[in-house]
Design a protein around this motif. Sequence first.
Motif, mmCIF file in Angstrom:
data_model
loop_
_atom_site.group_PDB
_atom_site.id
_atom_site.type_symbol
_atom_site.label_atom_id
_atom_site.label_comp_id
_atom_site.label_asym_id
_atom_site.label_seq_id
_atom_site.Cartn_x
_atom_site.Cartn_y
_atom_site.Cartn_z
ATOM 1 N N UNK A 21 12.770 -14.506 -42.697
ATOM 2 C CA UNK A 21 11.614 -14.362 -41.809
ATOM 3 C C UNK A 21 10.366 -14.818 -42.556
ATOM 4 N N UNK A 22 9.461 -15.434 -41.857
ATOM 5 C CA UNK A 22 8.211 -15.891 -42.463
ATOM 6 C C UNK A 22 7.544 -14.721 -43.192
ATOM 7 N N UNK A 23 6.983 -14.867 -44.360
ATOM 8 C CA UNK A 23 6.773 -16.142 -45.073
ATOM 9 C C UNK A 23 8.002 -16.627 -45.843
ATOM 10 N N UNK A 24 9.088 -15.873 -45.782
ATOM 11 C CA UNK A 24 10.312 -16.328 -46.430
ATOM 12 C C UNK A 24 10.906 -17.492 -45.623
ATOM 13 N N UNK A 25 11.824 -18.205 -46.207
ATOM 14 C CA UNK A 25 12.451 -19.338 -45.520
ATOM 15 C C UNK A 25 13.776 -19.671 -46.192
ATOM 16 N N UNK A 26 14.583 -20.472 -45.500
ATOM 17 C CA UNK A 26 15.813 -20.985 -46.117
ATOM 18 C C UNK A 26 15.538 -22.412 -46.584
ATOM 19 N N UNK A 27 15.687 -22.622 -47.877
ATOM 20 C CA UNK A 27 15.481 -23.963 -48.442
ATOM 21 C C UNK A 27 16.745 -24.791 -48.197
ATOM 22 N N UNK A 28 16.577 -25.934 -47.544
ATOM 23 C CA UNK A 28 17.727 -26.781 -47.217
ATOM 24 C C UNK A 28 17.901 -27.899 -48.237
#
Lengths: 384, 384
Positions: A21-28
């Motif tokens: 969830x924002x501000x977190x993210x999944x780095x692709x």
Amino acid sequence: MNNNENNSVGRVKTHSYTFAQSPDYLQLESGEKISPVTLAYETYGSLNSNGNNAILVTHALSGDAHVAGYFKKSDKKPGWWDFMVGPGKPLDTDKYYVVCSNVIGGCKGSTGPTSINPATGKPYNLSFPVVTIGDMVKAQKSLVDFLGIKKLLTIIGGSMGGMQALDWTIKYPDMVASAIPMATSSRLSAQGIAFDEVGRQAIFADANWQKGNYNDTNKIPAQGLAVARMLAHITYLSEESMHEKFGRTLVEKERYGFDFSMDFQVESYLRYQGESFIKRFDANTYLYITKAINYYDLAREHGSLKNAFKNVQAKFLVISFSSDWLFPTSQSREIVRALQINRKNVSFCEIPSRYGHDAFLLRNNDMEKMVADFISFVYEKAEK
Amino acid sequence: MNNNENNSVGRVKTHSYTFAQSPDYLQLESGEKISPVTLAYETYGSLNSNGNNAILVTHALSGDAHVAGYFKKSDKKPGWWDFMVGPGKPLDTDKYYVVCSNVIGGCKGSTGPTSINPATGKPYNLSFPVVTIGDMVKAQKSLVDFLGIKKLLTIIGGSMGGMQALDWTIKYPDMVASAIPMATSSRLSAQGIAFDEVGRQAIFADANWQKGNYNDTNKIPAQGLAVARMLAHITYLSEESMHEKFGRTLVEKERYGFDFSMDFQVESYLRYQGESFIKRFDANTYLYITKAINYYDLAREHGSLKNAFKNVQAKFLVISFSSDWLFPTSQSREIVRALQINRKNVSFCEIPSRYGHDAFLLRNNDMEKMVADFISFVYEKAEK
């Protein structure tokens, strides 16, 4: 429906897990990021107190989290691998905690091109980033952590599911006690890429595709997606099984129609496959998932296939099917050889079958027994 | 252009022969009639006074009458089988009178769906009757008679051309001294029908197809036809040759594009094949010709394959190619067996090749020598 049978997992529900969830993210792997990420999943059985009885099932191109059981009494069919998952079945839900996770990029309840982009309030469509098998696995790792699983007893999957299984053993070596990659490859052949590309071009060619923005209209690129599916379906069967099942038998007519309606049963069957697929799958998603499969290439990613498996800790049971020409046995042998060179623990079996690539989705005593025994063996070792 | 080379037939022209002028007509196997009928054809060399040195070349799905030589100096390529036809070549134009005939239903100068229907003054489009391999051969018989050929020394063709060759020996047994069916079958497999059906569906799915009436507009179903061709092209190659030629090599880029433009060379190659095909072939014609191929079934037509060959008089040289999976060797063996049961004169060779179905269109010493020797042998016998 037959959900009162003794060895069914019975009524099940698909769950959702949302993370990054924002501000977190999944780095692709592409360099892009997505946030938030939702994965649809189902679980059967219970995690034991040691947390060492969990099996992750990974699915193929058009699969979903619903691997076993029924949603409601009126369901005509159970989950897609029901004969493998349940009490007393190879993935024995009396003993094991079985989890099946949908993939990112999919359209079965997980974040993918049909999801709403929180930045715009509209479906991503083609603005969704291109994801990889590695990205799918990375997302699954979050789910596995969330479920409290310390180490997977087994990860098992066929086709694209097998690619995920391989990737898990490489990306998270201390998280996987064993892996059963079935009917799979460390990289798709040129021919396989070619078939997928033709499928994508069929979707692009459908005027209703509208550069992927069909969700804004009430038209979908149904014909293009149906063509892609019909084509893919041929590659899932063997020439032999098509011959046995259809041969050149005509649809209910005595002689040729001398028109372009329908003459042969195999035409009728394929059209049915195409028509039923468009009701359950999304065209943009088809583009994304085939691309992920095409990109998967362990040798490219790790310098060599040998290098890819250098640090794996899992025991392997690699299974191929004799008449599978999309993911032929030779590609399984490549995996086995690379594992052996690395002195890893690997068993291999080419199961005689006439059903082509789809064989892993069909009942087969050899397959069921081999999988059951292998998992039992690994589990007993883990218990000691 | 290289049309000054010693063994080229040099500059050639395509001719037209029109017959079955009203009130006459060509009776088709469907029960329909067409009138008039035009066939495009080319000839090389001269018919001898005995009328026994004529070779008929029959072509495959997308072929035409232009089998050898050049139309004009600026031509980049000669005819489609130039290495087989010319002075000193296997079909030696110093010795033989070589004829190549286009097929009815085609779009290369012969009567087909793109022709004007004399009854309406407009293109036939889908009102053109569905034709069969037998109809193609029946039309060719008129051409052969018109050219003054009493008996064909040889009829030779690959793929659909091989089907025509077989049909000639059956329909006109006393007109054919020998036949060389190559990379062909007495009936296409269920898998082959399936691939053709997907190709047709790709054309139907193109909004520009307009139920076949695109000739009335200035749009053509280019994308649908390109998809059909790309798909078919995969089936003409072997997995092995695609692996050798392309593997997983990327188009001029260092890493994946993470988009849907183009990543792999095999994708670029296929798109090129699709794009060049739409410039030289017609979508409705593709429907008709694939249908004719799908309908071809000697066992269905004659009760059994054995029965089909009961009255043939020709000597046969049946040739298959080891890596051809569209018209596999097993199908050639069926033909050979049926001929042997009938105590006919038949030689058979499976030529080792890595090039799949397309092998018959490529230079191959074994093939060239075998064809040359077989025809010489039959010719010398005929001369005695």
